[in-house]
Design an enzyme around this catalytic site. Structure first.
Site, PDB file in Angstrom:
ATOM      1  N   ARG A   1    -105.881  19.363 -47.154  1.00 31.93           N
ATOM      2  CA  ARG A   1    -106.065  20.339 -46.091  1.00 31.93           C
ATOM      3  C   ARG A   1    -105.616  19.801 -44.738  1.00 31.93           C
ATOM      4  O   ARG A   1    -105.024  20.532 -43.937  1.00 31.93           O
ATOM      5  CB  ARG A   1    -107.530  20.790 -46.034  1.00 31.93           C
ATOM      6  CG  ARG A   1    -107.838  21.832 -44.951  1.00 31.93           C
ATOM      7  CD  ARG A   1    -106.821  22.946 -44.848  1.00 31.93           C
ATOM      8  NE  ARG A   1    -106.577  23.635 -46.119  1.00 31.93           N
ATOM      9  CZ  ARG A   1    -105.585  24.480 -46.322  1.00 31.93           C
ATOM     10  NH1 ARG A   1    -104.702  24.723 -45.363  1.00 31.93           N
ATOM     11  NH2 ARG A   1    -105.442  25.073 -47.480  1.00 31.93           N
TER      12      ARG A   1
ATOM     13  N   LYS B   1    -100.005  24.498 -22.458  1.00 36.27           N
ATOM     14  CA  LYS B   1    -100.816  25.480 -23.193  1.00 36.27           C
ATOM     15  C   LYS B   1    -100.853  25.087 -24.663  1.00 36.27           C
ATOM     16  O   LYS B   1    -100.231  25.707 -25.529  1.00 36.27           O
ATOM     17  CB  LYS B   1    -100.243  26.888 -23.000  1.00 36.27           C
ATOM     18  CG  LYS B   1    -100.295  27.359 -21.547  1.00 36.27           C
ATOM     19  CD  LYS B   1     -99.642  28.715 -21.374  1.00 36.27           C
ATOM     20  CE  LYS B   1     -99.681  29.158 -19.909  1.00 36.27           C
ATOM     21  NZ  LYS B   1     -99.015  30.462 -19.702  1.00 36.27           N
TER      22      LYS B   1
ATOM     23  N   LYS C   1     -99.018  24.417  -8.251  1.00 36.39           N
ATOM     24  CA  LYS C   1     -99.020  25.814  -8.675  1.00 36.39           C
ATOM     25  C   LYS C   1     -99.698  26.674  -7.618  1.00 36.39           C
ATOM     26  O   LYS C   1    -100.135  26.173  -6.576  1.00 36.39           O
ATOM     27  CB  LYS C   1     -99.702  25.937 -10.041  1.00 36.39           C
ATOM     28  CG  LYS C   1     -98.929  25.201 -11.152  1.00 36.39           C
ATOM     29  CD  LYS C   1     -99.617  25.287 -12.479  1.00 36.39           C
ATOM     30  CE  LYS C   1     -99.530  26.670 -13.090  1.00 36.39           C
ATOM     31  NZ  LYS C   1     -98.146  27.017 -13.476  1.00 36.39           N
TER      32      LYS C   1
ATOM     33  N   GLU D   1     -94.310  25.572  -7.441  1.00 37.20           N
ATOM     34  CA  GLU D   1     -94.166  26.941  -7.929  1.00 37.20           C
ATOM     35  C   GLU D   1     -93.915  27.883  -6.758  1.00 37.20           C
ATOM     36  O   GLU D   1     -94.583  27.786  -5.726  1.00 37.20           O
ATOM     37  CB  GLU D   1     -95.446  27.341  -8.674  1.00 37.20           C
ATOM     38  CG  GLU D   1     -95.443  28.744  -9.236  1.00 37.20           C
ATOM     39  CD  GLU D   1     -96.761  29.052  -9.937  1.00 37.20           C
ATOM     40  OE1 GLU D   1     -96.945  28.584 -11.063  1.00 37.20           O
ATOM     41  OE2 GLU D   1     -97.606  29.744  -9.342  1.00 37.20           O
TER      42      GLU D   1
ATOM     43  N   ASP E   1     -91.640  31.498 -10.591  1.00 38.58           N
ATOM     44  CA  ASP E   1     -92.709  31.993 -11.467  1.00 38.58           C
ATOM     45  C   ASP E   1     -92.745  33.522 -11.487  1.00 38.58           C
ATOM     46  O   ASP E   1     -92.906  34.161 -10.444  1.00 38.58           O
ATOM     47  CB  ASP E   1     -94.056  31.451 -11.003  1.00 38.58           C
ATOM     48  CG  ASP E   1     -95.166  31.769 -11.992  1.00 38.58           C
ATOM     49  OD1 ASP E   1     -94.993  31.487 -13.190  1.00 38.58           O
ATOM     50  OD2 ASP E   1     -96.200  32.315 -11.573  1.00 38.58           O
TER      51      ASP E   1
END
Length: 296
Positions: A111, A146, A178, A211, A233
């Protein structure tokens, strides 16, 4: 085949990233716990056997090297005959490797091997699809942060196997200013100034990316300077093209936000240097694989 510490896709033991050995040991503990009761009751001790890693759908295979390490960690005497290497295009019915040894060891590894390889292969597959869509342009496809906690190393390795490149690995290897950083810092000028002073004070050698949310932001960054890369962005392809022309090669450029298979080619054709796509890791479908007993 021995584990390759100097793989082109996975960090070496000298890297500061999470060690693959630590990840595997923690994953085994999570899965096995007090013991694989099902195998212990159904399989005689020391029984030998074989199994094959079977592909059940078209894609790009990834995680073979990690699978080798999983089997070796559980049982160093398990032998793997590799048929298809990481990065190979596969079709339904292909066999990636044959594993043989103690059956209990094979079943204990099953697994974890599948979970890792299905996830990595899914990422490599979608990355390859995006790369094919921008082929012939100068744009380089990037991943993002992410990722699945504690699996970032493997997921970013899968992106490379699929033909993409890695953005920063974590918060420590690049300064990325950002929208929230800029707002809390009091604006673009303050954010860049603070970043430059921080790098000097801390004696760091890392890049600064900032950004931008509008073409006016781009103008402001160009007037201030002192960065390495400008991110556009959530710009439309048309806006990115204008932004690229404004930057005119002074800094690296990156497009990010709402970029899909349907529109990535339009972004790539703007002349932007990098395109980052969170979907490579945050919402990918695993490739269907199976480990099947080979009874002779």
């Amino acid at each position: 085949m021995a584990w390759k510490n100097k793989s082109q896709n996975l960090p070496s033991k000298n890297d500061n990233y999470m060690q693959i050995e630590e990840f595997i040991l923690a994953a085994i503990e999570e899965d096995v716990g007090l013991g694989d009761h099902s195998s212990l009751l159904s399989v005689p001790e020391n029984a030998q056997g074989k199994a094959v890693l079977l592909v059940k759908e078209k894609g790009i295979i990834a995680g073979v090297e990690v699978a080798q390490k999983v089997f070796a960690t559980i049982d160093k005497d398990v032998h793997i005959d590799i048929i298809l290497q990481d990065g190979t295009s596969v079709n339904k019915g292909d066999i990636v490797f044959v594993v043989q040894g103690e059956v209990r060891s094979i079943l204990k590894s099953e697994r974890l091997v599948l979970n890792i390889m299905q996830r990595m292969s899914g990422i490599a597959t979608i990355t390859n699809e995006y790369c094919q869509l921008i082929k012939g342009t100068k744009a380089i496809l990037l991943d993002t942060r992410k990722t699945t906690p504690n699996m970032r190393m493997l997921e970013k390795a899968a992106v490379k196997i699929g033909g993409g490149s890695n953005h920063r690995f974590g918060l420590y290897d690049m300064i990325m200013l950002k929208d929230n950083h800029i707002d809390f810092a009091g604006g673009i000028a303050n954010a860049i100034d603070k970043a430059k002073r921080y790098i000097t004070d801390k004696h760091l050698s890392i890049k600064i990316e900032i950004e931008t949310r509008s073409l006016d932001n781009v103008k402001e960054v160009l007037a201030i300077g002192g960065v390495d890369r400008i991110m556009f962005d959530n710009f439309t392809p048309e806006m990115v093209k204008i932004g690229v022309d404004m930057v005119n090669g002074q800094y690296e450029t990156e497009a990010s936000g709402n970029i899909t298979k349907a529109n990535i080619r339009l972004y790539a054709e703007t002349g932007v240097d990098f395109i980052s796509v969170g979907a490579l890791t945050h919402s990918v479908k695993s490739l269907d694989l199976s480990l099947k007993a080979k009874i002779e």
